[in-house]
Design a protein around this motif. Sequence first.
Motif, PDB file in Angstrom:
ATOM      1  N   PRO A 599     123.470  55.134  35.915  1.00 32.30           N
ATOM      2  CA  PRO A 599     122.944  56.461  36.275  1.00 32.30           C
ATOM      3  C   PRO A 599     122.762  57.316  35.032  1.00 32.30           C
ATOM      4  N   GLN A 601     121.472  61.538  33.651  1.00 32.59           N
ATOM      5  CA  GLN A 601     121.134  62.924  33.984  1.00 32.59           C
ATOM      6  C   GLN A 601     120.590  63.597  32.735  1.00 32.59           C
ATOM      7  N   LYS A 627     115.005  57.391  41.605  1.00 30.22           N
ATOM      8  CA  LYS A 627     115.415  58.789  41.751  1.00 30.22           C
ATOM      9  C   LYS A 627     115.635  59.142  43.214  1.00 30.22           C
ATOM     10  N   HIS A 628     116.546  60.059  43.422  1.00 25.46           N
ATOM     11  CA  HIS A 628     116.858  60.567  44.757  1.00 25.46           C
ATOM     12  C   HIS A 628     116.560  62.052  44.851  1.00 25.46           C
ATOM     13  N   GLU A 631     119.042  64.499  43.331  1.00 24.58           N
ATOM     14  CA  GLU A 631     120.437  64.224  43.671  1.00 24.58           C
ATOM     15  C   GLU A 631     120.989  63.158  42.727  1.00 24.58           C
ATOM     16  N   PRO A 632     122.158  63.371  42.104  1.00 27.05           N
ATOM     17  CA  PRO A 632     122.713  62.359  41.191  1.00 27.05           C
ATOM     18  C   PRO A 632     122.988  61.045  41.916  1.00 27.05           C
ATOM     19  N   ILE A 633     122.534  59.955  41.354  1.00 25.60           N
ATOM     20  CA  ILE A 633     122.874  58.636  41.868  1.00 25.60           C
ATOM     21  C   ILE A 633     124.202  58.237  41.248  1.00 25.60           C
ATOM     22  N   ARG A 634     125.203  57.990  42.091  1.00 23.94           N
ATOM     23  CA  ARG A 634     126.564  57.759  41.603  1.00 23.94           C
ATOM     24  C   ARG A 634     126.844  56.282  41.330  1.00 23.94           C
ATOM     25  N   SER A 647     123.687  57.669  46.383  1.00 25.07           N
ATOM     26  CA  SER A 647     124.039  59.041  46.015  1.00 25.07           C
ATOM     27  C   SER A 647     124.839  59.647  47.161  1.00 25.07           C
ATOM     28  N   ASP A 648     125.184  60.898  47.017  1.00 26.82           N
ATOM     29  CA  ASP A 648     125.961  61.563  48.064  1.00 26.82           C
ATOM     30  C   ASP A 648     125.147  61.759  49.333  1.00 26.82           C
ATOM     31  N   SER A 672     118.576  66.226  52.086  1.00 25.44           N
ATOM     32  CA  SER A 672     117.539  65.487  51.376  1.00 25.44           C
ATOM     33  C   SER A 672     116.280  65.422  52.218  1.00 25.44           C
TER      34      SER A 672
END
Length: 693
Positions: A599, A601, A627-628, A631-634, A647-648, A672
């Motif tokens: 991931p 950022q 990409k989401h 939203e950060p992809i964890r 992601s969350d 989302s």
Amino acid sequence: MIANNQSPTIEKFKSESELKSYLVNDALTKYSSLFGQKTGGIGFLDSINLVPNQGSLTGNIAEVVGTTDATNSNSFTTVTGIANTGVSESFVQSSSTNTQEQGVDEADLVETDGKFIYEVVGKTLTIVDARNSQQLNIASQTDLSSLGNIEGAYLQGNRLTVISNDWSWGLPLAKTSSDSIPTLSGPKVNVTVFNVSDPKSVKIEEKSQLEGSLLTSRAINDQVYVVTTQTGFGLPGPKLVPGPPVELPKLELTTNPGTPLTKFSSKAINFNLSQPAISSNISPLPSIKTYTYAYETKEQYLARIQGQELKLALPDFTTVDGQGQLVRSGQLSQATNIYKPLDNQPYQVANVSVFDVDDGKPGPDFSTGIPTSYLDKAYMSSDNLYLLGTNWQDWSNLQTKLLKVDLNPLELVATGDAPGQVNNQFSVDEHKDFLRVATTTGSGWNSKNNLYVLQQQGQKLDIVGRLEGLAPGETIRSARLMDDYGFMVTFREVDPFFTLDLRQPTNPQLAGELKLPGFSQYLQVIESQGKQLVLGIGQDRDPLTGMRTLKVSLFDVTDIKNPKEVESFLFEGQYASSEAQWDHHAVSYFPGSDILAIPYQKSWSEQGLRVFHVDGVDGLTVLGDIKHQGEPIRRSLRIGNDLYAISDKQVTAYNLGTLQQVGQVVLPGSDSNGFGGLIGSGSFPVSPVAAFM
């Protein structure tokens, strides 16, 4: 007394009476200057009765500003969906958590069994049915809000064990009764086991709550090891006993009609408020009472603690079953499983507890207590657990304290010291009964970096080999010690990459060195095209501007004496970063296809998952960015021929060969818009999946 240069004898207390005698004698010595001494007053607002123009707020301070203590809650709300059952149950190859040691699992936010994806993010356990990547759907969601802060989970067959911290502190100004002073409740660790044999109907099997803070956890097969620490080892000090109350003058409000209240005063007190009060039309503030206090006398103290010495001094645990019924409780480590202090004044007690999640017996199976100095790191092999902490007694000569705990049986077997400080768990490794530890000694321009090899001799970990003085003036930023070789990165102005020859434990050697700009914060050993490679994830540093950005490096270490940089890939943007820099669980490498996914950022609005192909000759080839929508992809993982980005708020699936998106599911409750996207290798829109209610 234990001399500074003398290793303490490892010995357990032989009985409860011996432990009680130690605790009482220790307390009488520590608190001798307090018994019977008077102290100042402590004031309390007896009540609050603020009545604004509309509505009212009544109660005491604890009730008004306190938080609900959910530590004893056992309510788990599960929302179920319709799982896709029209696919084969045959075995599908899938990836696992990226860990330091093979066979030693580490708690993470995402787990998979090749059919379902288990995500514990925020306050929810979400299970995604991934048996058909083109028809992803939510099997169930379980509310975990009563568990506190989720640290991660372990998936072991049909059991999912969630590890969490609970920091429900009491309020220092909450008066508990008329004859006591305020108290604080300490931190707790929850170990909660769920039965996920039916992902549509998750059931809690047991929940154990351990007093203390979480240091670390690991798992081997069905056994979960949890290490907790509690500040101090011994009995609490004498209580303050209140004298007669003294009432201070009542507070009077000073304000002008129609003007927001910003000040109130009395003859004794004058406060300026930074924010206006609720209303200018409120009743007078309550009176303040103060009490004079004195500590208990020695006789009062001994009378109060008599019969409850162990309960007052040692951490407890509580275990409830799936219905919330208490099944076990008591002292976490029994007296005869507690070691005598390894230090003259132990800073904390560390408890190592093991849970067998498949033995049908709720709660910890065994726990041992180790009173010692400060511990802040841990490393675990398949045979031993090592607990580490810096000895701060001599700032000019810092040492790392090492405690070796044999996993079978669970016993402290040896202690030792290594000069300097350890960076993180990857600076420690065990190989063929030898412990290797990479440290930094000194500070600033006087710092040096070292590799020590230790071996157990009786109850002592002795240094039997050493390599000292590497990269003067720099500090270790990352290390990886595996089998007969080691790799180390230090940094101040440039990034020296060292290769270490550890084949002779008593004579470790510097094999090779490279100097590059920037530094790696995480190293991982991989193999591709018949070449031995080291992957580095860290930062690049422009020598002119000092600006840094995210960097992925690939080193060829096939010839350990002549390491070569195959490629160094720089991310766009001055401030690009990755969770992989500080959490190795965010790194995914799939050996069969030589695919790397991490991931990244670049800004609050630009983040995603970058996918590379790794080749020992051609280096790193970017396959695409997933990409989401901000939203950060964890995390990312592999199931069969599909790559999953998590992601969350959503889970998306991509063909591993083409990186074309094939499926997606939006997690219920997210905002989302339902579209994941791929940049760089082509993509197609996937219809949003409605949140399951």
